[in-house]
Motif scaffolding. Structure first.
Motif, mmCIF file in Angstrom:
data_model
loop_
_atom_site.group_PDB
_atom_site.id
_atom_site.type_symbol
_atom_site.label_atom_id
_atom_site.label_comp_id
_atom_site.label_asym_id
_atom_site.label_seq_id
_atom_site.Cartn_x
_atom_site.Cartn_y
_atom_site.Cartn_z
ATOM 1 N N ILE A 56 0.858 -1.178 0.000
ATOM 2 C CA ILE A 56 0.000 0.000 0.000
ATOM 3 C C ILE A 56 0.897 1.232 0.000
ATOM 4 O O ILE A 56 1.629 1.467 0.968
ATOM 5 C CB ILE A 56 -0.935 0.029 1.222
ATOM 6 N N PHE A 57 0.867 1.993 -1.092
ATOM 7 C CA PHE A 57 1.556 3.275 -1.135
ATOM 8 C C PHE A 57 0.569 4.278 -0.556
ATOM 9 O O PHE A 57 -0.536 4.431 -1.072
ATOM 10 C CB PHE A 57 1.983 3.618 -2.564
ATOM 11 N N SER A 58 0.966 4.928 0.516
ATOM 12 C CA SER A 58 0.040 5.605 1.399
ATOM 13 C C SER A 58 0.599 6.947 1.850
ATOM 14 O O SER A 58 1.759 7.279 1.595
ATOM 15 C CB SER A 58 -0.150 4.674 2.608
ATOM 16 N N LYS A 66 -5.911 4.961 5.530
ATOM 17 C CA LYS A 66 -6.234 4.262 6.781
ATOM 18 C C LYS A 66 -7.325 3.229 6.546
ATOM 19 O O LYS A 66 -7.279 2.136 7.105
ATOM 20 C CB LYS A 66 -6.649 5.267 7.863
ATOM 21 N N MET A 67 -8.299 3.577 5.700
ATOM 22 C CA MET A 67 -9.371 2.633 5.387
ATOM 23 C C MET A 67 -8.805 1.378 4.710
ATOM 24 O O MET A 67 -9.179 0.253 5.059
ATOM 25 C CB MET A 67 -10.402 3.307 4.474
ATOM 26 N N ALA A 68 -7.893 1.552 3.762
ATOM 27 C CA ALA A 68 -7.298 0.408 3.077
ATOM 28 C C ALA A 68 -6.493 -0.453 4.050
ATOM 29 O O ALA A 68 -6.608 -1.683 4.051
ATOM 30 C CB ALA A 68 -6.413 0.880 1.922
ATOM 31 N N PRO A 107 -4.675 5.875 -1.394
ATOM 32 C CA PRO A 107 -3.648 4.856 -1.543
ATOM 33 C C PRO A 107 -3.609 4.281 -2.957
ATOM 34 O O PRO A 107 -4.583 4.327 -3.693
ATOM 35 C CB PRO A 107 -4.073 3.772 -0.556
ATOM 36 N N ARG A 108 -2.454 3.727 -3.285
ATOM 37 C CA ARG A 108 -2.239 2.929 -4.484
ATOM 38 C C ARG A 108 -1.990 1.525 -3.956
ATOM 39 O O ARG A 108 -0.975 1.280 -3.320
ATOM 40 C CB ARG A 108 -1.018 3.391 -5.286
ATOM 41 N N VAL A 109 -2.924 0.619 -4.152
ATOM 42 C CA VAL A 109 -2.872 -0.718 -3.558
ATOM 43 C C VAL A 109 -2.517 -1.747 -4.630
ATOM 44 O O VAL A 109 -3.160 -1.801 -5.685
ATOM 45 C CB VAL A 109 -4.223 -1.078 -2.898
ATOM 46 N N PHE A 110 -1.495 -2.548 -4.317
ATOM 47 C CA PHE A 110 -1.058 -3.628 -5.203
ATOM 48 C C PHE A 110 -1.233 -4.949 -4.468
ATOM 49 O O PHE A 110 -0.809 -5.081 -3.320
ATOM 50 C CB PHE A 110 0.417 -3.453 -5.582
ATOM 51 N N PHE A 115 -1.849 -3.839 -9.669
ATOM 52 C CA PHE A 115 -2.520 -2.676 -9.111
ATOM 53 C C PHE A 115 -4.021 -2.947 -9.082
ATOM 54 O O PHE A 115 -4.617 -3.258 -10.113
ATOM 55 C CB PHE A 115 -2.213 -1.434 -9.952
ATOM 56 N N VAL A 116 -4.629 -2.850 -7.888
ATOM 57 C CA VAL A 116 -6.061 -3.112 -7.763
ATOM 58 C C VAL A 116 -6.874 -1.840 -7.572
ATOM 59 O O VAL A 116 -8.102 -1.876 -7.630
ATOM 60 C CB VAL A 116 -6.386 -4.127 -6.635
ATOM 61 N N GLY A 117 -6.203 -0.718 -7.315
ATOM 62 C CA GLY A 117 -6.916 0.545 -7.192
ATOM 63 C C GLY A 117 -6.641 1.226 -5.872
ATOM 64 O O GLY A 117 -5.612 0.995 -5.225
ATOM 65 N N GLY A 118 -7.600 2.057 -5.484
ATOM 66 C CA GLY A 118 -7.526 2.773 -4.216
ATOM 67 C C GLY A 118 -8.310 2.047 -3.138
ATOM 68 O O GLY A 118 -8.635 0.863 -3.270
ATOM 69 N N ALA A 119 -8.664 2.779 -2.101
ATOM 70 C CA ALA A 119 -9.344 2.172 -0.955
ATOM 71 C C ALA A 119 -10.729 1.648 -1.320
ATOM 72 O O ALA A 119 -11.086 0.522 -0.961
ATOM 73 C CB ALA A 119 -9.434 3.178 0.190
#
Length: 144
Positions: A56-58, A66-68, A107-110, A115-119
């Protein structure tokens, strides 16, 4: 191939990273980095994504970030958080993430290298029952 590995090792050393991918646990973040070249920063991001099932790039004050993170904690999934606002190269990393993903927001979530997206995207995947299978697929791949 050897040069690419050397660049990744150099980037990891520049970031103070020691040990294997298991070093980063749920809720932990990477130390601040110092003066990376563009190529070293790209290699670092790619290395993080390939070495960890969830990255999580945060930013530490971002409610969506925080939600992710809370989502992964609630389902007992370890993740590696890269807090861009606490990293001296955070803006550079965020620029590269924008080039990679088409968006600059966090966030940038992998998950599992993808890459799956944001929160909200990650939350939606979970609600659809698609997030845990991606995580488990990665965990199984690492066992073999």
């Amino acid at each position: 191939m050897a040069l690419q590995g050397a660049l990744r090792r150099a980037a990891a050393l520049a970031l103070g990273r020691r040990g294997g991918p298991g070093r980063f646990r749920m809720g932990n973040s990477l130390p601040a980095s110092v003066g990376l070249s563009h190529d070293a920063a790209v290699n670092h991001i790619q290395d993080m994504i390939s070495a960890n099932c969830v990255v999580i790039f945060s930013k530490s004050t971002c409610p969506y970030c925080k939600m992710a993170k809370n989502l992964f904690e609630s389902i007992n999934v370890n993740y590696t958080a890269v807090e861009l606002d606490m990293n001296t190269n955070g803006s550079q990393l965020q620029d590269i993430l924008e080039q990679m993903t088409g968006g600059r927001t966090v966030p940038r979530v992998f998950v599992n290298g993808t890459f799956v997206g944001g929160a909200t995207d990650t939350q939606r995947l979970h609600e659809e029952g698609k997030l845990l299978p991606l995580v488990h697929q990665c965990q199984e791949k690492r066992k073999s």
